[in-house]
Design a protein around this motif. Structure first.
Motif, mmCIF file in Angstrom:
data_model
loop_
_atom_site.group_PDB
_atom_site.id
_atom_site.type_symbol
_atom_site.label_atom_id
_atom_site.label_comp_id
_atom_site.label_asym_id
_atom_site.label_seq_id
_atom_site.Cartn_x
_atom_site.Cartn_y
_atom_site.Cartn_z
ATOM 1 N N VAL A 133 0.830 -1.197 0.000
ATOM 2 C CA VAL A 133 0.000 0.000 0.000
ATOM 3 C C VAL A 133 0.870 1.254 0.000
ATOM 4 C CG1 VAL A 133 -1.716 1.327 1.293
ATOM 5 C CG2 VAL A 133 -1.939 -1.164 1.112
ATOM 6 N N ALA A 134 1.901 1.253 0.829
ATOM 7 C CA ALA A 134 2.794 2.412 0.908
ATOM 8 C C ALA A 134 3.538 2.622 -0.413
ATOM 9 C CB ALA A 134 3.779 2.233 2.057
ATOM 10 N N ALA A 135 3.921 1.518 -1.052
ATOM 11 C CA ALA A 135 4.648 1.630 -2.315
ATOM 12 C C ALA A 135 3.772 2.283 -3.385
ATOM 13 C CB ALA A 135 5.114 0.256 -2.775
ATOM 14 N N PHE A 136 2.520 1.856 -3.465
ATOM 15 C CA PHE A 136 1.623 2.481 -4.444
ATOM 16 C C PHE A 136 1.313 3.935 -4.066
ATOM 17 C CE2 PHE A 136 0.812 -1.809 -5.983
ATOM 18 C CZ PHE A 136 0.623 -1.598 -7.337
ATOM 19 N N ALA A 137 1.142 4.182 -2.776
ATOM 20 C CA ALA A 137 0.851 5.547 -2.335
ATOM 21 C C ALA A 137 1.977 6.508 -2.696
ATOM 22 C CB ALA A 137 0.595 5.568 -0.831
ATOM 23 N N ALA A 138 3.207 5.987 -2.729
ATOM 24 C CA ALA A 138 4.358 6.837 -3.040
ATOM 25 C C ALA A 138 4.433 7.184 -4.523
ATOM 26 C CB ALA A 138 5.645 6.145 -2.607
ATOM 27 N N ALA A 171 -4.007 -3.158 -2.349
ATOM 28 C CA ALA A 171 -2.752 -2.401 -2.424
ATOM 29 C C ALA A 171 -2.843 -1.243 -3.407
ATOM 30 C CB ALA A 171 -1.601 -3.324 -2.807
ATOM 31 N N ILE A 172 -3.708 -1.357 -4.415
ATOM 32 C CA ILE A 172 -3.764 -0.298 -5.432
ATOM 33 C C ILE A 172 -4.759 0.811 -5.076
ATOM 34 C CG2 ILE A 172 -3.153 -2.012 -7.186
ATOM 35 C CD1 ILE A 172 -5.985 -1.704 -8.318
ATOM 36 N N TYR A 173 -5.465 0.658 -3.970
ATOM 37 C CA TYR A 173 -6.453 1.676 -3.599
ATOM 38 C C TYR A 173 -5.894 3.096 -3.601
ATOM 39 C CZ TYR A 173 -9.720 -2.011 -2.003
ATOM 40 O OH TYR A 173 -10.569 -3.080 -1.925
ATOM 41 N N PRO A 174 -4.668 3.330 -3.092
ATOM 42 C CA PRO A 174 -4.185 4.721 -3.018
ATOM 43 C C PRO A 174 -4.065 5.432 -4.364
ATOM 44 C CG PRO A 174 -2.870 3.295 -1.604
ATOM 45 C CD PRO A 174 -3.732 2.392 -2.438
ATOM 46 N N VAL A 175 -3.910 4.670 -5.475
ATOM 47 C CA VAL A 175 -3.699 5.333 -6.775
ATOM 48 C C VAL A 175 -4.980 5.426 -7.599
ATOM 49 C CG1 VAL A 175 -1.286 4.616 -6.858
ATOM 50 C CG2 VAL A 175 -3.033 3.179 -7.940
ATOM 51 N N CYS A 176 -6.034 4.780 -7.149
ATOM 52 C CA CYS A 176 -7.251 4.693 -7.972
ATOM 53 C C CYS A 176 -7.829 6.061 -8.324
ATOM 54 C CB CYS A 176 -8.304 3.848 -7.253
ATOM 55 S SG CYS A 176 -7.911 2.078 -7.235
ATOM 56 N N ALA A 177 -7.809 6.970 -7.395
ATOM 57 C CA ALA A 177 -8.439 8.277 -7.620
ATOM 58 C C ALA A 177 -7.758 9.058 -8.740
ATOM 59 C CB ALA A 177 -8.422 9.095 -6.336
ATOM 60 N N ASN A 178 -6.503 8.723 -9.025
ATOM 61 C CA ASN A 178 -5.751 9.461 -10.042
ATOM 62 C C ASN A 178 -5.694 8.740 -11.378
ATOM 63 O OD1 ASN A 178 -4.344 11.943 -10.391
ATOM 64 N ND2 ASN A 178 -2.402 10.832 -10.516
ATOM 65 N N LEU A 179 -6.196 7.508 -11.442
ATOM 66 C CA LEU A 179 -6.057 6.714 -12.655
ATOM 67 C C LEU A 179 -6.955 7.231 -13.775
ATOM 68 C CD1 LEU A 179 -5.979 3.009 -11.364
ATOM 69 C CD2 LEU A 179 -4.049 4.412 -12.124
ATOM 70 N N THR A 180 -6.381 7.307 -14.977
ATOM 71 C CA THR A 180 -7.172 7.568 -16.178
ATOM 72 C C THR A 180 -7.279 6.315 -17.046
ATOM 73 O OG1 THR A 180 -5.215 8.333 -17.392
ATOM 74 C CG2 THR A 180 -6.530 9.995 -16.231
ATOM 75 N N SER A 181 -6.432 5.306 -16.791
ATOM 76 C CA SER A 181 -6.466 4.066 -17.556
ATOM 77 C C SER A 181 -6.228 2.882 -16.629
ATOM 78 C CB SER A 181 -5.402 4.085 -18.665
ATOM 79 O OG SER A 181 -5.383 2.858 -19.369
ATOM 80 N N LEU A 182 -7.098 1.867 -16.732
ATOM 81 C CA LEU A 182 -6.979 0.667 -15.910
ATOM 82 C C LEU A 182 -7.255 -0.540 -16.795
ATOM 83 C CD1 LEU A 182 -6.645 -0.735 -13.163
ATOM 84 C CD2 LEU A 182 -9.088 -0.326 -12.747
ATOM 85 N N ILE A 193 -11.299 -11.558 -12.136
ATOM 86 C CA ILE A 193 -11.847 -11.098 -10.866
ATOM 87 C C ILE A 193 -13.366 -11.010 -10.958
ATOM 88 C CG2 ILE A 193 -9.765 -9.839 -10.216
ATOM 89 C CD1 ILE A 193 -11.157 -7.266 -11.124
ATOM 90 N N THR A 194 -13.992 -10.977 -9.819
ATOM 91 C CA THR A 194 -15.456 -10.923 -9.756
ATOM 92 C C THR A 194 -15.925 -9.482 -9.579
ATOM 93 O OG1 THR A 194 -15.527 -11.134 -7.347
ATOM 94 C CG2 THR A 194 -15.435 -13.185 -8.640
ATOM 95 N N ALA A 195 -17.246 -9.319 -9.657
ATOM 96 C CA ALA A 195 -17.826 -7.987 -9.446
ATOM 97 C C ALA A 195 -17.544 -7.493 -8.035
ATOM 98 C CB ALA A 195 -19.334 -8.030 -9.706
ATOM 99 N N GLU A 196 -17.622 -8.380 -7.060
ATOM 100 C CA GLU A 196 -17.380 -7.971 -5.677
ATOM 101 C C GLU A 196 -15.952 -7.523 -5.460
ATOM 102 O OE1 GLU A 196 -19.631 -7.488 -3.345
ATOM 103 O OE2 GLU A 196 -21.074 -7.982 -4.927
ATOM 104 N N GLN A 197 -15.016 -8.146 -6.168
ATOM 105 C CA GLN A 197 -13.616 -7.737 -6.054
ATOM 106 C C GLN A 197 -13.348 -6.439 -6.806
ATOM 107 O OE1 GLN A 197 -12.125 -11.368 -7.646
ATOM 108 N NE2 GLN A 197 -11.949 -12.400 -5.665
ATOM 109 N N LEU A 198 -14.132 -6.187 -7.851
ATOM 110 C CA LEU A 198 -13.945 -4.969 -8.632
ATOM 111 C C LEU A 198 -14.536 -3.742 -7.942
ATOM 112 C CD1 LEU A 198 -13.197 -3.516 -11.343
ATOM 113 C CD2 LEU A 198 -15.526 -4.088 -12.111
ATOM 114 N N SER A 208 -15.045 1.991 -7.582
ATOM 115 C CA SER A 208 -15.778 3.075 -6.905
ATOM 116 C C SER A 208 -14.881 4.265 -6.607
ATOM 117 C CB SER A 208 -16.398 2.557 -5.608
ATOM 118 O OG SER A 208 -15.389 2.155 -4.697
ATOM 119 N N LYS A 209 -13.565 4.062 -6.688
ATOM 120 C CA LYS A 209 -12.598 5.139 -6.426
ATOM 121 C C LYS A 209 -12.058 5.751 -7.717
ATOM 122 C CE LYS A 209 -10.990 2.926 -2.134
ATOM 123 N NZ LYS A 209 -12.035 1.887 -2.113
ATOM 124 N N CYS A 210 -12.425 5.191 -8.872
ATOM 125 C CA CYS A 210 -11.814 5.595 -10.151
ATOM 126 C C CYS A 210 -12.682 6.615 -10.882
ATOM 127 C CB CYS A 210 -11.574 4.368 -11.018
ATOM 128 S SG CYS A 210 -10.418 3.162 -10.330
#
Length: 611
Positions: free
Chosen positions: A297-302, A322-333, A340-345, A350-352
């Protein structure tokens, strides 16, 4: 051939270019080793005016049209091309291209047609890069960039690029084959100024060569390194050292042999990354059970600049938070390898809120697409790929997911959607909710599938797309379609440039509607459809304006194809059979037809007959 004749026969879009706005226009040369600009006009003022006008034209087609205005524009435009785009490597010879365009710094070259990606073309068909590499070595010793797509590239070709172009900086190979890790080792070792090495969906043979360790020592100029398609182990310690000494590195995409623990070590050394392909996104098999796991988590946040995230090739979903910290800034995923399932997505998507490009597997089901629609209001491109591509599989996404996307993502411009069922109502809704669509590719995997609610063909759905989406340039159709659908396309698809057809249509009239009604059509690819010689003849007026026509498993005859070849001598008509198939009878299995200034190619294999 006179200059006027050559100008008239210059293909309108197989030879395209992008001007270099910053180019020094000094008539005495820049002193950088480029050939001196030799004026062909007595009026230097006119020369300067023409150059300045051309610099304002950035569109390939606009610039190409400008070269056809008159002799002066034709000559000056050729002298000001810094980037050369050739959409078919057989449309023009390397010698002709290098003779006309003498100041090229970057080459974009395409080879095989797209249906080669689906094993519809035998191996060793052609599209060899070697003659282009040798010609450029003589004509453009200052060449800096080469982008190749669906070309056959050998280790010797890579050595040529590395050894003969001393200032070479950028190599992008998309869907290429023929080379291995030995060639990569030579290339990276000798390209001292290399900034970009992108290997995308290419086949790279494993020669058991440690190519990563062959990058020169000292500070690297690398800005982009993509090797996620390389299916062999790498020297991770060498990669870690390379990343550490590459301060300008912005894009890094790893293959599946890089574990999440190793990914952490790379991210710590390169927090400046903007594009990251994660590799496997699972622990290494040799990781000790008692080892304490890093703080992912810290690595992605950095990595505060990260906007594009892909990879996840052998994902363990427990690591996704672990990728939650970068989701708000992502333009491409890109989750197109992540089962993965809907529950995992849902916690991720919801942060993208800034997401513009999203690729995903259909394992997220309609429920996952509904979550995307609820959050990603700025989405421009969506691709949904199948986990199971078999025709009789149970498709987890349907018209429900498509309808949700159309209602929630109204800025959508491009969609590729694989499914097993679809309704006209959902497609019509998308045409109304997303009028800015430029690309619409709907792939109903079961053959001849009708609307499951009404039992009707899918004609009205695709008809609505071409009627309501006025910017549409690329269309792929599927499902149960009659000639009526193609009538819609011919009457309303006036900007369509690329059309893909499979298992569709009733008769020759379907293809006739398209060929007579779509004036911008450049690329037409058809398989397993009931179109014969009469349909083929209906395009005689248009084939010189197209880049290519591909037809496989249709109802063509050799006699019908020969009629086209005789009527259009500037058209190369190739009849292709499988490599182990005997000399053909009158039935044509595969037809590949394209225009060329050079006539028939000289490297055709035995299974290709040029009529």
């Amino acid at each position: 051939m006179s200059e006027d004749d050559e100008r008239q026969q210059s293909p309108p879009s197989d030879l395209e270019f992008v001007s270099n706005k910053a180019r020094n226009c000094n008539a005495t040369g820049s002193g950088s080793g480029h050939p001196e600009f030799q004026s062909t006009y007595p009026d230097q003022v006119l020369e300067n005016v023409l150059e300045n006008v051309l610099h304002f034209l950035t569109s390939r087609r606009d610039r190409n049209a400008a070269s056809l205005v008159c002799k002066s524009w034709y000559r000056v435009e050729a002298l000001t091309r810094s980037e050369l785009f050739i959409g078919n490597c057989y449309a023009v010879s390397p010698g002709r291209a290098t003779a006309r365009f003498t100041r090229v710094k970057a080459l974009h070259l395409k080879g095989k047609p797209r249906f080669a990606d689906f094993n519809l073309m035998p191996p060793d068909w052609g599209a060899h890069f070697n003659p282009w590499a040798l010609a450029m070595a003589k004509a453009y010793p200052w060449l800096e960039k080469v982008h190749l797509k669906r070309m056959s590239v050998t280790d010797d070709d890579l050595a040529t690029l590395a050894e003969l172009f001393l200032g070479f900086k950028e190599l992008v190979l998309v869907c290429c084959d023929g080379f291995g890790t030995s060639g990569l080792a030579i290339f990276v070792n000798k390209c001292r100024q290399l900034k970009v090495l992108d290997l995308i969906e290419s086949e790279v043979s494993d020669d058991e060569m440690d190519w990563i360790s062959c990058f020169p020592e000292g500070e690297s100029n690398l800005e982009s390194l993509i090797f996620d398609c390389v299916e062999c182990h790498i020297n991770f310690e060498a990669l870690e050292r390379l990343v550490a000494r590459s301060p300008s590195l912005k894009k890094l995409k790893l293959n599946r042999y890089v574990s999440i623990g190793q990914l952490y070590r790379l991210m710590v050394r390169a927090p400046q990354l903007t594009h990251l392909g994660t590799g496997s996104f699972s622990p290494s098999d040799i990781a000790g059970q008692g080892d304490q796991e890093p703080d992912y988590v810290a690595a992605f946040a950095a990595c505060r600049s990260l906007v594009c995230l892909s990879g996840f090739r052998e994902i363990i979903p427990d690591y996704l938070p672990a990728i939650y910290p970068v989701c708000a800034n992502l333009t491409s995923l890109n989750f197109s390898y992540a089962n993965i399932t809907a529950e995992q997505l849902k916690p991720i998507i919801s942060k993208c809120h800034k997401l513009q490009t999203f690729w995903v597997l259909d394992s997220i089901c309609d429920e996952g697409l509904q979550a995307v629609a609820a959050t990603c209001k700025d989405l421009r491109e969506l691709r949904v790929f199948p986990v199971d591509p078999r025709e009789d599989s149970d498709g987890p996404v349907s018209e429900v997911g498509l309808q949700a996307i159309s209602e929630g993502c109204r800025k959508l411009q491009s969609i590729l959607y694989f499914c097993q069922r679809m309704t006209n109502a959902a497609v019509i809704a998308m045409s109304k909710n997303c009028p800015d669509l430029v690309v619409f590719r709907l792939c109903i995997m079961g053959r001849h599938r009708a609307d499951p609610v009404t039992g009707e063909p899918m004609d009205d759905g695709f008809g609505a797309i071409v009627m309501n989406c006025k910017k549409l340039t690329r269309l792929a159709v599927s499902g149960l379609l009659t000639d009526k659908a193609f009538d819609y396309i011919g009457r309303h698809g006036k900007l369509v440039r690329t059309l893909s057809v499979a298992f569709a249509g009733d008769s020759d009239m379907a293809l006739k509607y398209v060929l007579e009604g779509c004036p911008q059509l450049q690329k037409l690819e058809i398989r397993d459809s009931p179109f014969g010689d009469a349909a083929l003849r209906s395009g005689l007026h248009h084939y010189y304006n197209m880049r290519f026509l591909w037809m496989s498993s249709c109802r063509l005859t050799r006699h019908g194809c020969q009629e086209i070849a005789r009527a259009m001598p500037r058209l190369v008509v190739e009849v292709i059979r499988s490599a182990d198939e005997e000399e053909m009878d009158d039935v044509v299995g595969t037809l590949y037809m394209y225009r060329s200034l050079e006539g028939p190619r000289t490297d055709a294999p035995k299974f290709v007959t040029i009529l």
